[in-house]
Design a protein around this motif. Structure first.
Motif, PDB file in Angstrom:
ATOM      1  N   VAL A  13      33.676  40.490  16.779  1.00  0.00           N
ATOM      2  CA  VAL A  13      33.454  40.146  18.186  1.00  0.00           C
ATOM      3  C   VAL A  13      32.206  39.271  18.275  1.00  0.00           C
ATOM      4  N   GLU A  14      32.222  38.312  19.188  1.00  0.00           N
ATOM      5  CA  GLU A  14      31.090  37.392  19.353  1.00  0.00           C
ATOM      6  C   GLU A  14      30.829  37.217  20.849  1.00  0.00           C
ATOM      7  N   LEU A  21      33.022  37.174  26.045  1.00  0.00           N
ATOM      8  CA  LEU A  21      33.125  37.598  24.649  1.00  0.00           C
ATOM      9  C   LEU A  21      34.452  37.131  24.075  1.00  0.00           C
ATOM     10  N   ILE A  22      34.489  37.005  22.757  1.00  0.00           N
ATOM     11  CA  ILE A  22      35.728  36.704  22.052  1.00  0.00           C
ATOM     12  C   ILE A  22      35.817  37.670  20.875  1.00  0.00           C
ATOM     13  N   ILE A  31      39.992  37.264  24.584  1.00  0.00           N
ATOM     14  CA  ILE A  31      38.779  36.834  25.256  1.00  0.00           C
ATOM     15  C   ILE A  31      38.564  37.724  26.482  1.00  0.00           C
ATOM     16  N   SER A  32      37.291  37.977  26.785  1.00  0.00           N
ATOM     17  CA  SER A  32      36.915  38.744  27.968  1.00  0.00           C
ATOM     18  C   SER A  32      35.902  37.941  28.764  1.00  0.00           C
ATOM     19  N   THR A  33      36.061  37.928  30.069  1.00  0.00           N
ATOM     20  CA  THR A  33      35.113  37.223  30.932  1.00  0.00           C
ATOM     21  C   THR A  33      34.357  38.177  31.850  1.00  0.00           C
ATOM     22  N   ASP A  34      34.511  39.480  31.601  1.00  0.00           N
ATOM     23  CA  ASP A  34      33.839  40.467  32.447  1.00  0.00           C
ATOM     24  C   ASP A  34      33.074  41.511  31.630  1.00  0.00           C
ATOM     25  N   GLY A  35      32.455  41.064  30.563  1.00  0.00           N
ATOM     26  CA  GLY A  35      31.633  41.962  29.756  1.00  0.00           C
ATOM     27  C   GLY A  35      32.398  42.935  28.886  1.00  0.00           C
ATOM     28  N   GLY A  36      33.665  42.681  28.634  1.00  0.00           N
ATOM     29  CA  GLY A  36      34.460  43.533  27.757  1.00  0.00           C
ATOM     30  C   GLY A  36      35.306  44.569  28.465  1.00  0.00           C
ATOM     31  N   LEU A  37      35.341  44.541  29.793  1.00  0.00           N
ATOM     32  CA  LEU A  37      36.174  45.509  30.519  1.00  0.00           C
ATOM     33  C   LEU A  37      37.650  45.171  30.438  1.00  0.00           C
ATOM     34  N   ASN A  38      37.977  43.894  30.458  1.00  0.00           N
ATOM     35  CA  ASN A  38      39.369  43.444  30.385  1.00  0.00           C
ATOM     36  C   ASN A  38      39.472  42.333  29.343  1.00  0.00           C
ATOM     37  N   LEU A  71      37.515  26.747  18.582  1.00  0.00           N
ATOM     38  CA  LEU A  71      37.784  26.962  19.997  1.00  0.00           C
ATOM     39  C   LEU A  71      36.627  26.378  20.785  1.00  0.00           C
ATOM     40  N   VAL A  72      36.937  25.531  21.746  1.00  0.00           N
ATOM     41  CA  VAL A  72      35.910  24.949  22.607  1.00  0.00           C
ATOM     42  C   VAL A  72      36.208  25.387  24.030  1.00  0.00           C
ATOM     43  N   PRO A  73      35.450  26.365  24.526  1.00  0.00           N
ATOM     44  CA  PRO A  73      35.725  26.883  25.884  1.00  0.00           C
ATOM     45  C   PRO A  73      35.365  25.887  26.977  1.00  0.00           C
TER      46      PRO A  73
END
Length: 73
Positions: A13-14, A21-22, A31-38, A71-73
């Motif tokens: 995880v990074e 996170l990814i 990928i998660s955009t809410d701190g790892g909740l989803n 991967l380039v977000p």
């Protein structure tokens, strides 16, 4: 505890920042955009490690048999 966990085993995880996170593993990349909740599955390729570039926003992934992705977000 995640509401929607990663989709399978994840070996790495990074963090991009505190919310993004990814993670990757043998059954895909999430990928998660809410701190790892989803977590959302973004690729089903097998990767063992992921690492954010020291400069810029790119993330590099590596897997078996020389498999490499950027991967380039």
């Amino acid at each position: 505890m995640p509401i929607e966990p990663p989709h399978g085993y994840r070996s790495c995880v990074e963090y991009f920042d505190k919310d993004k996170l990814i993670c990757c593993g043998t059954s895909g990349v999430d990928i998660s955009t809410d701190g790892g909740l989803n977590w959302q599955l973004i690729d089903t390729g097998s990767f063992h490690v992921c690492r954010k570039a020291k400069k810029g926003k790119a993330v590099f992934l590596a897997g078996g048999r020389g498999r490499v992705a950027k991967l380039v977000p």
